[in-house]
Design an enzyme around this catalytic site. Structure first.
Site, short mmCIF file in Angstrom:
data_model
loop_
_atom_site.label_atom_id
_atom_site.label_comp_id
_atom_site.label_asym_id
_atom_site.label_seq_id
_atom_site.Cartn_x
_atom_site.Cartn_y
_atom_site.Cartn_z
N ASP A 1 -6.97 3.56 12.67
CA ASP A 1 -5.85 4.22 12.51
C ASP A 1 -5.86 5.71 11.94
OD1 ASP A 1 -4.41 2.37 13.98
OD2 ASP A 1 -3.72 1.35 12.41
N ASP B 1 0.75 -1.47 -0.03
CA ASP B 1 0.03 -0.11 0.03
C ASP B 1 0.94 1.29 0.00
OD1 ASP B 1 -2.02 -1.96 0.35
OD2 ASP B 1 -3.35 -0.88 1.63
N ARG C 1 0.11 4.47 17.75
CA ARG C 1 -0.40 5.59 16.62
C ARG C 1 0.20 6.94 16.91
NH1 ARG C 1 0.60 1.70 13.47
NH2 ARG C 1 -0.89 0.85 12.52
N SER D 1 -4.54 -9.42 7.46
CA SER D 1 -3.62 -7.91 7.79
C SER D 1 -3.30 -7.93 8.95
CB SER D 1 -4.59 -6.89 7.46
OG SER D 1 -3.67 -5.78 7.96
#
Length: 416
Positions: free
Chosen positions: A125, A17, A96, A181
């Protein structure tokens, strides 16, 4: 090639990505600086650097922020006993804001007006990254490709990304590494999407990468002693072999190793995303699970009952603030300061047995304990008069007796 639009700091992982996003941003006319945070994930950072430069990144920053992650984000969560929806220890949620804060620092250093990331438009996220960026760099402009129609209409899935990668010479694996994922950091690893989107599907044993199958774990436990000061671990000692660590990062890495060996830290849950949908996630949080149990024990041992009751309510709010991306909000700063204050007397040592996927508390000691052996003993009266309990019980029974009187009155009226 479009006209030059400015410099963008891309949160880059080296995966499909963000590699495609890097090239796509250049295609739009941006100078791209790739930012990769070392937050404890299993990553070939030098390979990622070379790949980003090959794809046209103007510069690559690789920042080791593991120590900051432990001391400035994990430790406050430990002090709070932070846990979301009773089970999730917030590994990704804590990482994060730590990553995004460093990304903002790079953006300011480079004088970049834009930051970008590869988070999807359905997940948490995107919120965590962007709320942090706006809080710390209010004038920043954010490019979120997976929310932009010109991107998601062009790339409708992995196949489109793979085709784009081949067209632009972006190295990609021939096949996906796994049908789900993954996101990893020092605290945990998460698994979602793919075959896991069916909540009934059992996770295959091959999924787990941080912990041993508890059924195959050693038949002998490791006994650990964890020492706390002000609610934070300051030393871990293996009672069996004497191994000891006191630096925050080394301590955490060692606990990860022990917990991993014994299969500690696995959960499989369906959780409520902040954006309003439920998602299924599987998590491995090895060291975090041990520390959570140890801190719970030493806190109860040393903290006043009513203070702890208030603190528990704050911890619930704090966990939600972390999960929803509000680490750098004024309300979260206030709650953190309150929780930190509550931890001033949380000091002592806890001994635990780590065995077959479980953490067992064996004992504890503290110079600041509120535990009074003479007061509580069944063999010593201490500074306590048992007869005083009669009045205490009767006073507490007044409300119950009055409630029963009302019920009897209502029942009598209904039977007439």
């Amino acid at each position: 090639m479009s006209q030059h639009k400015g410099t963008v700091i891309l949160a880059y992982s080296g995966g499909l990505d963000t590699s495609c996003i890097l090239v796509w941003l250049k295609e739009l006319g941006y100078d791209v600086i790739a930012f990769l945070a070392n937050i404890g994930q299993d990553e070939d950072f030098e390979a990622a650097r070379k790949k980003a430069l090959q794809l046209g990144a103007k510069k690559v920053y690789i920042e080791d922020i593991r120590k900051e992650f432990v001391e400035e984000f994990i430790w406050p969560a430990v002090q709070a006993n932070a846990i979301y929806e009773d089970r999730y220890l917030l590994g990704t949620s804590l990482a994060r804001p730590c990553i995004a804060r460093q990304q903002v620092m790079v953006a300011k250093k480079e004088g970049a007006q834009y930051v970008s990331h590869g988070a999807t438009g359905k997940g948490n996220d995107q919120i965590r990254f962007e709320l942090t960026c706006y809080a710390l760099y209010p004038e920043v402009k954010i490019i979120a490709p997976w929310r932009m129609p010109e991107f998601y209409n062009r790339f409708r899935g992995r196949t489109d990304l793979m085709d784009y990668a081949k067209k632009h010479g972006i190295p990609v694996p021939v096949t996906p590494k796994s049908p789900w994922s993954m996101d990893e950091n020092l605290m945990h690893i998460s698994y979602e999407a793919g075959i896991l989107e069916n909540p009934k599907t059992h996770a295959p044993q091959s999924l787990y990468t941080k912990t041993t199958d508890p059924r195959k774990a050693p038949d002998t436990p490791d006994v650990l002693e964890i020492e706390f000061k002000k609610g934070v671990p300051v030393r871990v000692t293996n009672v069996g072999d004497g191994t000891s660590h006191s630096s925050s990062l080394e301590l955490y890495v060692y606990l990860n190793q022990i917990a991993s060996k014994h299969g500690v830290g696995r959960i499989d849950i369906v959780e409520n995303r902040f954006i309003g949908m439920k998602s299924r996630g599987i998590y491995e949080t090895p060291a975090g699970t041990i520390i959570f149990q140890a801190h719970l024990d030493i806190e109860t041992f040393t903290m006043d009952r009513e203070v702890r009751r208030l603190k528990q309510g704050l911890a619930l709010r704090f966990s939600e603030q972390i999960y929803n991306g509000f680490w750098f909000s004024p309300e979260c700063e206030f709650v953190r300061s309150c929780i930190e204050k509550s931890q001033e007397m949380v000091e002592g040592k806890v001994q635990l047995s780590i065995f077959k996927g479980q953490v067992y508390v064996l004992g504890r000691e503290s110079p600041l304990s509120l535990y009074n052996r003479d007061l509580v003993s069944m063999d010593v009266q201490g500074d306590y008069e048992p007869c005083d309990a009669s009045g205490f019980i009767k006073i507490n029974a007044v409300r119950l007796r009055e409630h029963q009187r009302l019920l009897s009155k209502v029942t009598a009226a209904e039977t007439k």
